[in-house]
Write an enzyme that holds these catalytic residues in place. Sequence first.
Site, PDB file in Angstrom:
ATOM      1  N   LYS A 105      -2.424  -8.691  14.202  1.00 26.27           N
ATOM      2  CA  LYS A 105      -1.746  -9.824  13.322  1.00 26.27           C
ATOM      3  C   LYS A 105      -0.699 -10.277  14.441  1.00 26.27           C
ATOM      4  O   LYS A 105      -0.263 -11.686  14.511  1.00 26.27           O
ATOM      5  CB  LYS A 105      -0.839  -9.186  12.317  1.00 26.27           C
ATOM      6  CG  LYS A 105      -0.294  -8.131  12.326  1.00 26.27           C
ATOM      7  CD  LYS A 105      -0.703  -6.784  11.788  1.00 26.27           C
ATOM      8  CE  LYS A 105       0.235  -5.979  12.328  1.00 26.27           C
ATOM      9  NZ  LYS A 105      -0.106  -4.592  11.767  1.00 26.27           N
ATOM     10  N   GLY A 134      -4.216  -5.099   5.072  1.00 28.25           N
ATOM     11  CA  GLY A 134      -5.251  -4.095   5.113  1.00 28.25           C
ATOM     12  C   GLY A 134      -6.608  -4.399   4.492  1.00 28.25           C
ATOM     13  O   GLY A 134      -7.157  -5.445   5.036  1.00 28.25           O
ATOM     14  N   GLY A 187       2.387   7.612   8.618  1.00 27.76           N
ATOM     15  CA  GLY A 187       1.450   6.757   9.413  1.00 27.76           C
ATOM     16  C   GLY A 187       1.354   5.331   9.062  1.00 27.76           C
ATOM     17  O   GLY A 187       0.412   4.607   9.729  1.00 27.76           O
ATOM     18  N   GLU A 190       4.762   0.793  12.283  1.00 28.30           N
ATOM     19  CA  GLU A 190       4.314   0.136  13.627  1.00 28.30           C
ATOM     20  C   GLU A 190       4.935   1.004  14.767  1.00 28.30           C
ATOM     21  O   GLU A 190       5.941   1.857  14.378  1.00 28.30           O
ATOM     22  CB  GLU A 190       4.818  -1.177  14.001  1.00 28.30           C
ATOM     23  CG  GLU A 190       4.210  -2.274  13.028  1.00 28.30           C
ATOM     24  CD  GLU A 190       2.854  -2.315  13.117  1.00 28.30           C
ATOM     25  OE1 GLU A 190       2.236  -2.811  14.175  1.00 28.30           O
ATOM     26  OE2 GLU A 190       2.183  -2.325  12.171  1.00 28.30           O
ATOM     27  N   ASP A 201       6.622  -7.929  11.042  1.00 23.38           N
ATOM     28  CA  ASP A 201       5.382  -7.828  10.683  1.00 23.38           C
ATOM     29  C   ASP A 201       5.128  -8.547   9.714  1.00 23.38           C
ATOM     30  O   ASP A 201       3.695  -8.914   9.735  1.00 23.38           O
ATOM     31  CB  ASP A 201       5.113  -6.135  10.635  1.00 23.38           C
ATOM     32  CG  ASP A 201       3.801  -5.795  10.088  1.00 23.38           C
ATOM     33  OD1 ASP A 201       2.809  -5.736  10.945  1.00 23.38           O
ATOM     34  OD2 ASP A 201       3.513  -5.751   8.900  1.00 23.38           O
ATOM     35  N   LYS A 205       1.986 -11.746   9.208  1.00 25.64           N
ATOM     36  CA  LYS A 205       1.071 -12.007   8.464  1.00 25.64           C
ATOM     37  C   LYS A 205       0.989 -13.294   7.764  1.00 25.64           C
ATOM     38  O   LYS A 205       0.043 -14.039   7.699  1.00 25.64           O
ATOM     39  CB  LYS A 205       0.957 -10.514   7.660  1.00 25.64           C
ATOM     40  CG  LYS A 205       0.648  -9.536   8.261  1.00 25.64           C
ATOM     41  CD  LYS A 205       1.007  -8.137   7.394  1.00 25.64           C
ATOM     42  CE  LYS A 205       0.703  -6.867   8.179  1.00 25.64           C
ATOM     43  NZ  LYS A 205       1.371  -5.729   7.700  1.00 25.64           N
TER      44      LYS A 205
HETATM   45  N1  HSE Z   1       3.053  -1.346   9.717  1.00 20.43           N
HETATM   46  C1  HSE Z   1       2.333  -2.018   8.855  1.00 20.43           C
HETATM   47  C2  HSE Z   1       2.839  -1.740   7.467  1.00 20.43           C
HETATM   48  C3  HSE Z   1       0.777  -1.546   9.112  1.00 20.43           C
HETATM   49  O1  HSE Z   1       3.794  -1.024   7.349  1.00 20.43           O
HETATM   50  O2  HSE Z   1       2.243  -2.092   6.405  1.00 20.43           O
HETATM   51  C4  HSE Z   1      -0.182  -2.514   8.613  1.00 20.43           C
HETATM   52  O3  HSE Z   1      -0.192  -3.922   9.195  1.00 20.43           O
END
Ligand code: HSE
Length: 437
Positions: A105, A134, A187, A190, A201, A205
Amino acid sequence: MKTINIGILGYGVVGAGVAKLLKQKKQLLESRTGAVLNLMTIADIDTTTDRGLDLGTTALVSDAYKIIDDPAIDIVVETIGGETIARQFILKALENKKHVVTANKALLAGYGNDLVKTARKNLVDLAFEASCGGCMPIIKSLRESLVANNIKSMSAILNGTCNYILTKISKDGSSFEDALKDAQDLGYAEAEPSLDIDGFDTAHKLAILNSLAHGMEINLKDIHVEGIRNITPVDIEFARSFGYTIKLLAIGKFHDDHVEARVHPTMISDSNPLSHVDKSMNAIVIDADATGQTMLYGHGAGMMPTASAVLSDIADIARNIILGIKRRVPILGYPEDNIKIIPILPMKELYTRYYLRFEAQDHPGVLAKISGILGENNISIKSVHQKGRNSNGKVPVVMITHIAKEAWVQKALKQISKTDSVIGDPVVIRIEEIAQE
Ligand code: HSE
């Protein structure tokens, strides 16, 4: 049955997820696409770490050009991330007339217009369902399912890390740091978590979704971005007492000659379905003229949800290849000649409602002073709330405004900060009402 050869660049979590799903779902994918999706090669600088996968006949190489320059490869899947090497590889793969699937992205938000032009010039596809939300099928929904709609607005939770942190602070009383650490351990975050918590982030998007929704060039630089670092349990508590929740929202709204595009912590009422989207889940509410409101909800990150979205793009391209067609659905949902530059409303022109929290001195006349300055700047106060005096003698004072212009609010806050009535900078959280059906 036709065989379609696939190469994956990057054998990290997403790359391994794609490889795993291609192997696990071989038969299902064959019966759904009518093609053999053959994972021919994976490239990664680390060819030794065991990812727990039996690669069978798939080659694992360290040189990405063994995929990019291989005439046998039909589809290149980029799962490296970042904006440098991934960009070089994607451009070269497109120039080599390979279809490209990516989840990147940041790259699309920053360089998507150029990548689309390169794909067009070389008559190949560029697909990116996994880049936003996702596994929520938001890209295909905007491009295909909602094709007969003008999109009036989109409100979305698009960052699992932020949503996880805000949920943990709100529901478990966790500290910001502990909640972030948890999100990293799980997990979601980023590699550089400031991309998550400072809102970038989410902005990446939103830049992509705005383009698809409105047929506009991807524009990241004009999106207003604020993250969640300044949100405190005090604000979450105040919000709760008013029947509100604080979420990091991406907001995109269409007006006749411009769009609104902003990312910031937002107070939404408990009647807004996004207020119930917790932990790392993502969701989007799309308000469109024919459909009314549609909501998508799902895992915004994670190995298999992301791999599932990547596989949906691979399947689309495979279906095109089998029919001998290319680029059936335009990359940004509109043929490239129809894509316009639509300006984004400067933030100072925004009209909305505000939650303002001041750390006020507990002196006579302080409230009158603050509300006087707000009044002089045209800002009408809907309600005032005050909590007991802190041990340091200061009082948190919260004011909820009626709809006001951002420029007025910023000017008033500067004036208030210069008085001796308040300590430090006020907290400003915009309030968003969901459109009533
Ligand atoms: N780092 C992003 C999140 C992962 O926390 O949603 C998916 O883009």
